[in-house]
Design a protein around this motif. Structure first.
Motif, PDB file in Angstrom:
ATOM      1  N   ARG A   3       3.909 -78.331 -45.769  1.00  0.00           N
ATOM      2  CA  ARG A   3       2.614 -78.318 -45.094  1.00  0.00           C
ATOM      3  C   ARG A   3       1.522 -77.932 -46.096  1.00  0.00           C
ATOM      4  O   ARG A   3       1.728 -77.094 -46.979  1.00  0.00           O
ATOM      5  CB  ARG A   3       2.604 -77.299 -43.949  1.00  0.00           C
ATOM      6  N   MET A  85      -2.610 -85.613 -48.888  1.00  0.00           N
ATOM      7  CA  MET A  85      -1.464 -85.829 -48.008  1.00  0.00           C
ATOM      8  C   MET A  85      -0.602 -86.987 -48.525  1.00  0.00           C
ATOM      9  O   MET A  85       0.631 -86.887 -48.601  1.00  0.00           O
ATOM     10  CB  MET A  85      -1.953 -86.136 -46.591  1.00  0.00           C
ATOM     11  N   ALA A  90       3.175 -84.478 -47.735  1.00  0.00           N
ATOM     12  CA  ALA A  90       3.178 -83.355 -46.785  1.00  0.00           C
ATOM     13  C   ALA A  90       3.204 -83.883 -45.359  1.00  0.00           C
ATOM     14  O   ALA A  90       2.724 -84.986 -45.067  1.00  0.00           O
ATOM     15  CB  ALA A  90       1.946 -82.478 -47.001  1.00  0.00           C
ATOM     16  N   ILE A  93      -1.261 -80.622 -41.927  1.00  0.00           N
ATOM     17  CA  ILE A  93      -2.225 -79.677 -42.490  1.00  0.00           C
ATOM     18  C   ILE A  93      -2.490 -78.581 -41.469  1.00  0.00           C
ATOM     19  O   ILE A  93      -2.708 -78.858 -40.284  1.00  0.00           O
ATOM     20  CB  ILE A  93      -3.553 -80.376 -42.852  1.00  0.00           C
ATOM     21  N   LEU A 114      -5.958 -88.547 -40.260  1.00  0.00           N
ATOM     22  CA  LEU A 114      -4.537 -88.206 -40.184  1.00  0.00           C
ATOM     23  C   LEU A 114      -3.863 -88.886 -39.002  1.00  0.00           C
ATOM     24  O   LEU A 114      -2.680 -89.256 -39.071  1.00  0.00           O
ATOM     25  CB  LEU A 114      -4.367 -86.693 -40.086  1.00  0.00           C
ATOM     26  N   THR A 119       0.196 -88.081 -38.786  1.00  0.00           N
ATOM     27  CA  THR A 119       0.412 -86.697 -39.205  1.00  0.00           C
ATOM     28  C   THR A 119      -0.634 -85.802 -38.552  1.00  0.00           C
ATOM     29  O   THR A 119      -1.797 -86.198 -38.367  1.00  0.00           O
ATOM     30  CB  THR A 119       0.331 -86.559 -40.733  1.00  0.00           C
TER      31      THR A 119
END
Length: 461
Positions: A3, A85, A90, A93, A114, A119
């Motif tokens: 993360r 990202m 990852a 966030i 995102l 994500t």
């Protein structure tokens, strides 16, 4: 399950909900982005940038001690994070909520970017005693007046107990590249005007803890001592709270049982929450009068050379009013000004000099190490009488009386050394005395008061 933790004005490891949430899921990539594009004209001022340099350096050291790193990038936050990202793979966030209008816009833009990749952006609370927007009236609307807001906020206190910093942080398999903070040019060089800041402050989480430790011994006397500029009676926690080097919950739990007049201090901690609630409702509070009648107020404009000279004299602490000049010189030297003197100096600019409060707000934005959008705007509009909750414009502070009433002689001697040889009875108002290097008053108090009242009368319906 790596993360990214997006740091902004929350530069701490203890009681940091975003960091804690990310760390529970696996490896963490802590990131700070220097974003001057998203805030545009609200990019950090010079004093704040000095503080940021040192706070980030301390945060990087604290992370390294736990097996982690601080990744530094520069650019528009939403775009930079979305690219990071993709670069790191990852899975999401974590960040603390921020309520300045530019950060709300960045959060929306990032969440949208995102969402297109599936994500998540997880936003957590923790920079205020209660989440801004959560303290509502019986009808479900947000408060605009401080006193009922504070009464309602107190009913929800205490905040959750603060959580300790993690002892270790899991690292990703590989680290993304990072800028060097030295390359950001946050520190003044030509000239280096930050000597007073270095002598006064210790930015960072350890510095915040030390400041709180010092204030614990004074907190019970806060109600009396806070108004005395010559006495060390204030907490000086404001820049640490602004940069999030300590959480308000930590401060509350440490001080709530101090006794005496500590409730006065807790009320000022609540004022910080109140200011965020105001800008959440009125994002342009830093540049628009909350009372439309003041849009027609006959301010003296700085394109007039005489007005420009008056403004310059105010910024340099050369108005001929010792308490005002002491405050402005303290601000220039240390990036901070005593809270009582802030009100006096702000009132002088607005009502004695009839210069628009926004000019003063912009000067404070550049020179304060605790330059907070909500608090700065709310405090200036309170003083100007233009705010939703404000002092009446016609209540005009008398600087000479305030100086004597609050025993500012020692404070003036410290910051206006050319007056140091005067007696306590003379130093508040050296009019009629020849003091080498010290100016005469820009305007007599009585004449200033009459001019200000006449100007106010002109906007009355």
């Amino acid at each position: 399950m790596t993360r990214i933790v997006w740091f902004r004005r929350d530069l701490r490891l203890a009681d940091q909900a975003a960091l804690a949430a990310a760390a529970r899921q696996g490896p963490v990539i802590p990131v700070y982005i220097l974003d001057d594009e998203t805030p545009r004209h609200r990019r950090m001022g010079a004093a704040s940038r000095w503080w940021l340099h040192h706070s980030l350096s301390r945060l990087a050291g604290d992370l390294a001690a736990r097996g982690s790193r601080l990744i530094l990038r520069r650019g528009p936050a939403a775009e930079t994070l979305a690219a990071l990202m993709a670069e790191t793979g990852a899975t999401g966030i974590d960040a603390l909520h921020h309520y300045e209008p530019w950060w709300l816009n960045a959060e929306k833009a990032l969440a949208k970017a995102l969402a297109e990749t599936g994500t998540p952006l997880a936003l957590h609370h923790g920079n205020y005693l209660a989440p801004p927007g959560s303290i509502l009236t019986g009808s479900g609307s947000p408060y605009r007046i401080y006193t009922p807001f504070w009464r309602a906020l107190v009913q929800t206190m205490p905040p959750p107990p603060p959580r300790p910093a993690p002892e270790r942080l899991a690292a990703p398999d590989s680290w993304p590249a990072s800028d060097r903070i030295e390359d950001w040019g946050l520190l003044p060089t030509a000239p280096d005007w930050a000597g007073g800041l270095r002598a006064t402050w210790q930015p960072g989480e350890a510095g915040a803890a030390a400041r709180l430790d010092s204030f614990v011994r004074l907190a019970a006397r806060y109600g009396e001592a806070r108004n005395l500029p010559s006495v060390e009676g204030t907490s000086r926690l404001s820049p640490h709270l602004h940069f999030g080097e300590i959480s308000p919950a930590t401060v509350w739990h440490r001080l709530a049982d101090a006794g005496g007049s500590v409730d006065t201090f807790l009320g000022e901690l609540g004022w910080r929450d109140y200011a965020q609630n105001v800008i959440l409702q009125m994002p342009e509070y830093g540049r628009r009068n909350a009372r439309p009648a003041f849009d027609a107020f006959p301010w003296r404009m700085r394109d007039d050379p005489a007005v420009a000279a008056d403004f310059t004299a105010w910024t340099k602490g050369m108005t001929g009013y010792p308490i005002v000049d002491a405050g402005m010189r303290q601000l220039w030297a240390t990036g901070w000004m005593h809270n009582r003197v802030r009100m006096i100096a702000a009132s002088f600019l607005i009502k004695h000099l009839l210069i628009d409060w926004r000019e003063g707000e912009a000067w404070f934005w550049d020179t304060l190490v605790d330059a907070d959008y909500g608090s700065n705007a709310v405090n200036w509009q309170w003083t100007a009488g233009t705010g939703v909750d404000s002092n009446m414009f016609v209540r005009i502070m008398a600087p000479l009386t305030q100086s004597d009433k609050f025993d500012a002689a020692g404070y003036i001697r410290q910051w206006v050394p050319e007056l140091a040889g005067l007696s306590d009875s003379q130093i508040h108002d050296p009019a009629g005395l020849f003091v080498r290097g010290y100016p005469r008053k820009l305007i007599d108090h009585r004449a200033a008061r009459e001019r200000a009242l006449a100007a106010h009368e002109s906007i009355k319906p």
